[in-house]
Every structure is written in structure tokens, then in C-alpha cells.
Design a protein around this motif. Structure first.
Motif, PDB file in Angstrom:
ATOM      1  N   VAL A 189       0.831  -1.204   0.000  1.00  0.00           N
ATOM      2  CA  VAL A 189       0.000   0.000   0.000  1.00  0.00           C
ATOM      3  C   VAL A 189       0.863   1.251   0.000  1.00  0.00           C
ATOM      4  CG1 VAL A 189      -1.689   1.335   1.323  1.00  0.00           C
ATOM      5  CG2 VAL A 189      -1.971  -1.140   1.090  1.00  0.00           C
ATOM      6  N   LEU A 190       1.899   1.271   0.821  1.00  0.00           N
ATOM      7  CA  LEU A 190       2.752   2.458   0.897  1.00  0.00           C
ATOM      8  C   LEU A 190       3.501   2.688  -0.415  1.00  0.00           C
ATOM      9  CD1 LEU A 190       4.126   2.073   4.537  1.00  0.00           C
ATOM     10  CD2 LEU A 190       2.325   3.609   3.717  1.00  0.00           C
ATOM     11  N   GLU A 191       3.953   1.621  -1.048  1.00  0.00           N
ATOM     12  CA  GLU A 191       4.605   1.778  -2.353  1.00  0.00           C
ATOM     13  C   GLU A 191       3.605   2.273  -3.399  1.00  0.00           C
ATOM     14  OE1 GLU A 191       6.398  -1.949  -3.284  1.00  0.00           O
ATOM     15  OE2 GLU A 191       7.999  -1.748  -1.785  1.00  0.00           O
ATOM     16  N   HIS A 192       2.385   1.791  -3.307  1.00  0.00           N
ATOM     17  CA  HIS A 192       1.325   2.236  -4.215  1.00  0.00           C
ATOM     18  C   HIS A 192       1.079   3.738  -4.068  1.00  0.00           C
ATOM     19  CE1 HIS A 192      -2.747   2.438  -5.980  1.00  0.00           C
ATOM     20  NE2 HIS A 192      -3.077   3.103  -4.896  1.00  0.00           N
ATOM     21  N   LEU A 193       1.015   4.230  -2.849  1.00  0.00           N
ATOM     22  CA  LEU A 193       0.746   5.646  -2.608  1.00  0.00           C
ATOM     23  C   LEU A 193       1.910   6.540  -3.028  1.00  0.00           C
ATOM     24  CD1 LEU A 193      -0.963   5.409   0.895  1.00  0.00           C
ATOM     25  CD2 LEU A 193      -2.075   5.858  -1.295  1.00  0.00           C
ATOM     26  N   ALA A 194       3.098   5.961  -3.110  1.00  0.00           N
ATOM     27  CA  ALA A 194       4.293   6.745  -3.473  1.00  0.00           C
ATOM     28  C   ALA A 194       4.521   6.810  -4.977  1.00  0.00           C
ATOM     29  CB  ALA A 194       5.521   6.150  -2.791  1.00  0.00           C
ATOM     30  N   VAL A 195       3.683   6.147  -5.765  1.00  0.00           N
ATOM     31  CA  VAL A 195       3.847   6.171  -7.223  1.00  0.00           C
ATOM     32  C   VAL A 195       3.589   7.584  -7.738  1.00  0.00           C
ATOM     33  CG1 VAL A 195       2.860   5.373  -9.402  1.00  0.00           C
ATOM     34  CG2 VAL A 195       3.265   3.751  -7.545  1.00  0.00           C
ATOM     35  N   ALA A 196       4.452   8.076  -8.618  1.00  0.00           N
ATOM     36  CA  ALA A 196       4.316   9.422  -9.164  1.00  0.00           C
ATOM     37  C   ALA A 196       3.196   9.467 -10.199  1.00  0.00           C
ATOM     38  CB  ALA A 196       5.625   9.870  -9.796  1.00  0.00           C
ATOM     39  N   LEU A 197       2.312  10.454 -10.073  1.00  0.00           N
ATOM     40  CA  LEU A 197       1.280  10.688 -11.071  1.00  0.00           C
ATOM     41  C   LEU A 197       1.631  11.870 -11.966  1.00  0.00           C
ATOM     42  CD1 LEU A 197      -2.177  10.150  -9.313  1.00  0.00           C
ATOM     43  CD2 LEU A 197      -0.937   8.606 -10.829  1.00  0.00           C
ATOM     44  N   SER A 198       2.427  12.780 -11.425  1.00  0.00           N
ATOM     45  CA  SER A 198       2.885  13.935 -12.199  1.00  0.00           C
ATOM     46  C   SER A 198       4.346  14.162 -11.857  1.00  0.00           C
ATOM     47  CB  SER A 198       2.054  15.179 -11.866  1.00  0.00           C
ATOM     48  OG  SER A 198       2.312  15.584 -10.533  1.00  0.00           O
ATOM     49  N   ASP A 199       4.925  15.212 -12.392  1.00  0.00           N
ATOM     50  CA  ASP A 199       6.343  15.468 -12.144  1.00  0.00           C
ATOM     51  C   ASP A 199       6.638  15.707 -10.665  1.00  0.00           C
ATOM     52  OD1 ASP A 199       6.846  15.208 -14.816  1.00  0.00           O
ATOM     53  OD2 ASP A 199       6.824  17.356 -15.240  1.00  0.00           O
ATOM     54  N   GLU A 200       5.689  16.261  -9.936  1.00  0.00           N
ATOM     55  CA  GLU A 200       5.971  16.670  -8.560  1.00  0.00           C
ATOM     56  C   GLU A 200       5.061  16.024  -7.526  1.00  0.00           C
ATOM     57  OE1 GLU A 200       5.730  20.883  -8.486  1.00  0.00           O
ATOM     58  OE2 GLU A 200       7.430  21.190  -9.812  1.00  0.00           O
ATOM     59  N   ARG A 201       4.047  15.285  -7.964  1.00  0.00           N
ATOM     60  CA  ARG A 201       3.061  14.763  -7.007  1.00  0.00           C
ATOM     61  C   ARG A 201       2.830  13.271  -7.210  1.00  0.00           C
ATOM     62  NH1 ARG A 201       1.768  19.573  -8.818  1.00  0.00           N
ATOM     63  NH2 ARG A 201       0.510  18.715 -10.525  1.00  0.00           N
ATOM     64  N   THR A 202       2.409  12.635  -6.131  1.00  0.00           N
ATOM     65  CA  THR A 202       2.217  11.186  -6.119  1.00  0.00           C
ATOM     66  C   THR A 202       0.736  10.847  -5.981  1.00  0.00           C
ATOM     67  OG1 THR A 202       2.380  10.982  -3.715  1.00  0.00           O
ATOM     68  CG2 THR A 202       4.455  10.956  -4.973  1.00  0.00           C
ATOM     69  N   VAL A 203       0.469   9.542  -5.915  1.00  0.00           N
ATOM     70  CA  VAL A 203      -0.895   9.057  -5.692  1.00  0.00           C
ATOM     71  C   VAL A 203      -1.467   9.638  -4.403  1.00  0.00           C
ATOM     72  CG1 VAL A 203      -2.228   6.976  -5.132  1.00  0.00           C
ATOM     73  CG2 VAL A 203      -0.579   6.938  -7.017  1.00  0.00           C
ATOM     74  N   LEU A 204      -0.638   9.801  -3.375  1.00  0.00           N
ATOM     75  CA  LEU A 204      -1.124  10.280  -2.083  1.00  0.00           C
ATOM     76  C   LEU A 204      -1.840  11.618  -2.195  1.00  0.00           C
ATOM     77  CD1 LEU A 204      -1.315  10.115   1.009  1.00  0.00           C
ATOM     78  CD2 LEU A 204       0.943  11.206   1.117  1.00  0.00           C
ATOM     79  N   GLU A 205      -1.266  12.567  -2.928  1.00  0.00           N
ATOM     80  CA  GLU A 205      -1.885  13.885  -3.034  1.00  0.00           C
ATOM     81  C   GLU A 205      -3.239  13.812  -3.737  1.00  0.00           C
ATOM     82  OE1 GLU A 205       1.335  13.270  -3.296  1.00  0.00           O
ATOM     83  OE2 GLU A 205       2.569  15.065  -3.147  1.00  0.00           O
TER      84      GLU A 205
END
Length: 319
Positions: free
Chosen positions: A112-128
Motif C-alpha cells: 500500500v505504501l509503495e502504491h501511494l508513493a507512485v508518481a502521477l505527475s512530475d511533482e506529485r504522487t498518488v497520495l496527493e
């Protein structure tokens, strides 16, 4: 507070960056309350004003906006638990829920933590994107509000209304398209884990859930658990909580252990092979049969090309 109106002249990109950094940190609910007290929050997120004015009947304890902040607090507590940190008593819920969460989600904490850390944009991840979706998950409720004769509030289709609104706000704040789409998917489907728990989760139900949500299905499970805690607060019903949590565990475990790999695996047969074997003509029917094969394949019901053809042949014969 005096200069809050000047936010209208700040670039959307700057507002986006500051908001995203705020959401990424623990204590986001407190920061949002502070922004609200400074008359700045509704200038960034106009949807908040109607959320603050919308009351909710039991089992809710708070209006839509306060419920949303409680959900963010619950979500952060769940994530802190997965990170191995202390669960701060920010949200008043029964203590037993944290032990239940540890037993159910603990085995998948790294995934789960690795999933949330995946980058969706240049500066932000799944978490945001997850926390932005949490902030906007009920933004459709004011527009969906109906009041019954006994005074009970209902919010039919607020998830679908809210999904469009949340995506529009993300785009207005210049979040990347992939982030806006992620937020829209989360908000549109945030009721589905509850519905699956009530109906009883099946292998095919799990496939259809992740077929529709993709990797965001994990985000939705986390949000749905926090939503349940933020709805019931100190009155979390043990039996209902157990049903919700068991379904969440099945979805998370099923995704990381089986479904993710099967969704990414090639189909057992191709459209061309299907047309040749069954004497079909190219068209929508072939696509429908391929989808049925995909569903059975991901559910673990078939494993060979012949089994896939048998499924298609049986379905074709029923038409």
C-alpha cells in the motif's frame, strides 16, 4: 484574513502547489480549518461554502464539511498505522478499530505504501490525489440534498455529481489530467466498497470493481474505511465495521496477490481466434465475449485457451 481576497489574483499553479503540499502532510485537516478561519479556503475551493451549510442526519455526527475534515483525520491515522507510527487520537472512534486495521491491512502495508508513493505527475504522487479526492468526496451532496417528511436527509447520486465537480475543480487548479481523472474515479466510486460489503464480495465482483477503478481501487478502499469512521465517530457499530473491514481486506489482498497480475496478463484468446473458432463476424459481439473471457480469467475460473473458447461458445449459444 484582510488580504484573503487577493488570492483571486494568484496563479492557479501556485495555489495548486501550496494546496498539494498541505494535503501531503499530516495534520491537513487542521491546516484546512486554519485556512477557513482566515476566509481563504472558500476562495481556493468554492465548493466548501455549500458543504459547510449542508447538515446530515444520523448516523452522521457532523455537517458535510466537518465530516470531510474528520475523514481526512481518519485517513491520516490509517496511513500512520501502516507506516508503523503512533495513531494520534485526533478522531474520536473506538480504540478497537486500530487493532482491527492492523490485523487486516498490516500484511499489505508495504504494498500500500509503495502504491501511494507512485508518481502521477512530475511533482506529485498518488497520495496527493487521494487526499484531494478525500477533501472533495462529498462535494456533490449539497446539490443532491433531499429532505424526507421525517426530516431525514438523503443524497441520491451525490457520488456521480461530486465526481464531475471534483474533476472540474482539479482541472481549474491546473492539476495534471491524470490527477484529475484519478480524483474523478475515486469520488465516483467511493460508495462501492460499502455496496460490495453489503452484497457480499465475489471473485467476479472484485474483478468488476478493479476493472472500473484500476489501481485507484486501492485508494477508494482506504477512503471508504476512513469515510465509515468519520460517519459513525464514537458510535462505530462493531458488526458493520467488521463487514466493511473484511471486504476491504479481501479487496486489498486480492488486488496485490492476484487481480493486478491477471488484469495485466494477456487474454487467453484473441478476437481473431474467437471469430475463427466460433464462426463469428467482426463486431460488438466479439468484444462482449472477450470481456466475458477476461472476467472469468481474472476471477480464476479459466486458465487455458480451450476453457476460454468453451466459455465463449456457451455464451454464444445462449443468444
Amino acid at each position: 484574513r484582510r488580504d484573503a481576497q487577493l488570492l483571486g489574483g494568484v496563479s492557479a499553479e501556485r495555489v495548486r502547489d501550496e494546496l498539494a503540499q498541505m494535503l501531503a502532510m499530516n495534520g491537513a485537516a487542521a491546516s484546512l480549518r486554519q485556512l477557513d478561519g482566515l476566509d481563504a479556503l472558500t476562495r481556493v475551493l468554492p465548493e466548501v461554502a455549500s458543504m459547510q451549510a449542508t447538515q446530515q442526519s444520523r448516523p452522521h455526527h457532523w455537517n458535510v464539511f466537518e465530516h470531510t475534515l474528520a475523514l481526512i483525520e481518519a485517513l491520516e491515522q490509517i496511513l500512520n498505522l501502516l507506516r508503523g507510527g503512533n495513531v494520534a487520537p485526533a478522531l474520536p472512534v473506538p480504540q478497537y478499530v486500530w487493532g482491527d486495521l492492523e490485523r487486516t491491512l498490516g500484511p499489505y502495508r508495504q504494498d500500500v505504501l509503495e502504491h501511494l508513493a507512485v508518481a502521477l505527475s512530475d511533482e506529485r504522487t498518488v497520495l496527493e490525489s487521494l487526499k484531494l479526492a478525500a477533501l472533495l468526496h462529498d462535494c456533490g451532496k449539497p446539490a443532491a440534498l433531499t429532505v424526507e417528511d421525517d426530516g431525514r436527509t438523503r443524497f441520491f447520486n451525490h457520488d456521480k455529481l461530486g465526481a464531475a465537480m471534483a474533476a472540474a475543480r482539479a482541472k481549474a487548479l491546473r492539476f495534471a489530467n491524470v490527477e484529475a481523472e484519478r480524483v474523478q474515479t475515486i469520488v465516483a466510486n467511493h460508495m462501492r466498497p460499502q455496496q460490495l460489503a453489503d452484497a457480499g464480495l465475489t471473485a467476479r465482483g472484485m474483478y468488476r470493481y478493479f476493472r472500473d477503478t484500476g489501481a485507484a481501487g486501492i485508494d477508494i478502499v482506504l477512503l471508504a474505511l476512513a469515510d465509515h469512521l468519520a460517519t459513525h465517530g464514537p458510535d462505530v457499530p462493531p458488526e458493520r465495521w467488521a463487514k466493511r473491514l473484511n471486504t476491504a481486506g479481501e479487496l486489498v489482498g486480492g488486488y496485490f496477490e492476484r487481480v493486478r497480475g491477471r488484469l495485466e496478463a494477456p487474454l487467453l484468446v484473441t478476437g481473431g481466434e474467437l471469430i475463427k473458432a466460433l464462426g463469428l463476424h467482426p463486431g460488438p459481439r466479439v468484444g462482449e465475449l472477450l470481456e466475458a473471457i477476461r472476467e472469468a480469467q481474472v476471477a480464476g475460473e479459466i486458465h487455458t485457451k480451450q476453457e476460454a473458447l468453451d466459455v465463449a461458445r456457451k455464451l454464444a449459444d445462449l443468444q
